[in-house]
Scaffold this active site. Structure first.
Site, PDB file in Angstrom:
ATOM      1  N   HIS A  22      26.867  49.968  47.062  1.00  0.00           N
ATOM      2  CA  HIS A  22      27.510  51.219  47.476  1.00  0.00           C
ATOM      3  C   HIS A  22      26.686  51.902  48.568  1.00  0.00           C
ATOM      4  O   HIS A  22      27.230  52.389  49.566  1.00  0.00           O
ATOM      5  CB  HIS A  22      27.635  52.190  46.295  1.00  0.00           C
ATOM      6  CG  HIS A  22      28.546  51.749  45.207  1.00  0.00           C
ATOM      7  ND1 HIS A  22      28.188  51.824  43.881  1.00  0.00           N
ATOM      8  CD2 HIS A  22      29.806  51.250  45.228  1.00  0.00           C
ATOM      9  CE1 HIS A  22      29.189  51.391  43.135  1.00  0.00           C
ATOM     10  NE2 HIS A  22      30.178  51.023  43.927  1.00  0.00           N
ATOM     11  N   LYS A  46      38.498  52.317  33.363  1.00  0.00           N
ATOM     12  CA  LYS A  46      37.110  52.076  32.992  1.00  0.00           C
ATOM     13  C   LYS A  46      36.595  53.211  32.116  1.00  0.00           C
ATOM     14  O   LYS A  46      36.937  54.368  32.313  1.00  0.00           O
ATOM     15  CB  LYS A  46      36.222  51.989  34.241  1.00  0.00           C
ATOM     16  CG  LYS A  46      36.513  50.807  35.134  1.00  0.00           C
ATOM     17  CD  LYS A  46      35.564  50.800  36.321  1.00  0.00           C
ATOM     18  CE  LYS A  46      35.828  49.650  37.270  1.00  0.00           C
ATOM     19  NZ  LYS A  46      34.969  49.716  38.446  1.00  0.00           N
ATOM     20  N   ARG A  95      33.283  43.535  48.149  1.00  0.00           N
ATOM     21  CA  ARG A  95      32.191  42.586  47.898  1.00  0.00           C
ATOM     22  C   ARG A  95      32.723  41.180  48.113  1.00  0.00           C
ATOM     23  O   ARG A  95      32.947  40.800  49.243  1.00  0.00           O
ATOM     24  CB  ARG A  95      31.629  42.813  46.494  1.00  0.00           C
ATOM     25  CG  ARG A  95      30.942  44.165  46.350  1.00  0.00           C
ATOM     26  CD  ARG A  95      30.564  44.502  44.934  1.00  0.00           C
ATOM     27  NE  ARG A  95      31.748  44.545  44.093  1.00  0.00           N
ATOM     28  CZ  ARG A  95      31.886  43.874  42.946  1.00  0.00           C
ATOM     29  NH1 ARG A  95      30.927  43.132  42.483  1.00  0.00           N
ATOM     30  NH2 ARG A  95      32.992  43.963  42.245  1.00  0.00           N
ATOM     31  N   SER A 133      28.900  47.823  39.336  1.00  0.00           N
ATOM     32  CA  SER A 133      28.507  48.800  38.321  1.00  0.00           C
ATOM     33  C   SER A 133      28.571  48.184  36.931  1.00  0.00           C
ATOM     34  O   SER A 133      27.736  48.474  36.065  1.00  0.00           O
ATOM     35  CB  SER A 133      29.407  50.038  38.411  1.00  0.00           C
ATOM     36  OG  SER A 133      29.192  50.699  39.641  1.00  0.00           O
TER      37      SER A 133
END
Length: 167
Positions: A22, A46, A95, A133
């Protein structure tokens, strides 16, 4: 430069927790614009580790040296937040190529919601392609601080450890 002439972009995400991937995108996006707003959103899919207020504080802590970065929380749709910030540019970090399918779907939905907002994708540098994360939450209980520092800003390690110890 007047406000209407300034280049303002918004990088949205949950940043729970913020990773070096990030930060890589934040630094690079901040070089492209006059002001970068990092929008801390809520991902309903999440289970959050940190509250939005905690994430704003943590992201602000590690981005304070970047003079053109502002950190704000939002709870509405990302395109609405981008519009409220006075921007027409949404930055998304990606990513591996597997991220692109989901990001493309989101970009198309956002285009239908607000055709005036453009989405700009920045690929995380290769060294961060595997960092997520979710990975951070999995390895924190097992990794030492030096190992964790390869994935998250070192300033966040104590908060990350404290939060996971409470779980």
């Amino acid at each position: 430069m007047t406000r209407s002439d300034s280049r303002l972009a918004v990088y949205t995400g949950s940043f729970d927790p913020l990773t070096l991937g990030h930060m890589n995108v934040i630094r690079r996006a901040a070089r492209l614009v006059d002001t970068l707003v990092v929008g801390i959103g809520v991902n309903a899919e999440k289970k959050s580790l940190f509250t939005p207020e905690e994430r704003v504080e943590l992201v602000g802590r590690v981005t304070h040296s970047l003079g053109n970065v502002v950190v704000k929380a939002f709870s509405n749709l990302a395109v609405e937040f981008v519009r409220e910030c006075g921007s027409r540019v949404m930055v998304r970090g990606v990513r591996p190529l597997t991220d692109l399918a989901g990001e493309f779907t989101m970009m198309m939905a956002n285009k239908h919601l607000d055709p005036a907002i453009e989405t700009v994708f920045l690929m995380a540098d290769e060294e961060f392609a595997h960092v997520s994360s979710t990975l951070i939450k999995q390895i924190t209980p097992l990794a030492n601080d030096e190992m964790l520092g390869r994935f998250v800003p070192p300033e966040l390690i104590p908060a990350l450890r404290a939060k996971l110890a409470k779980r």
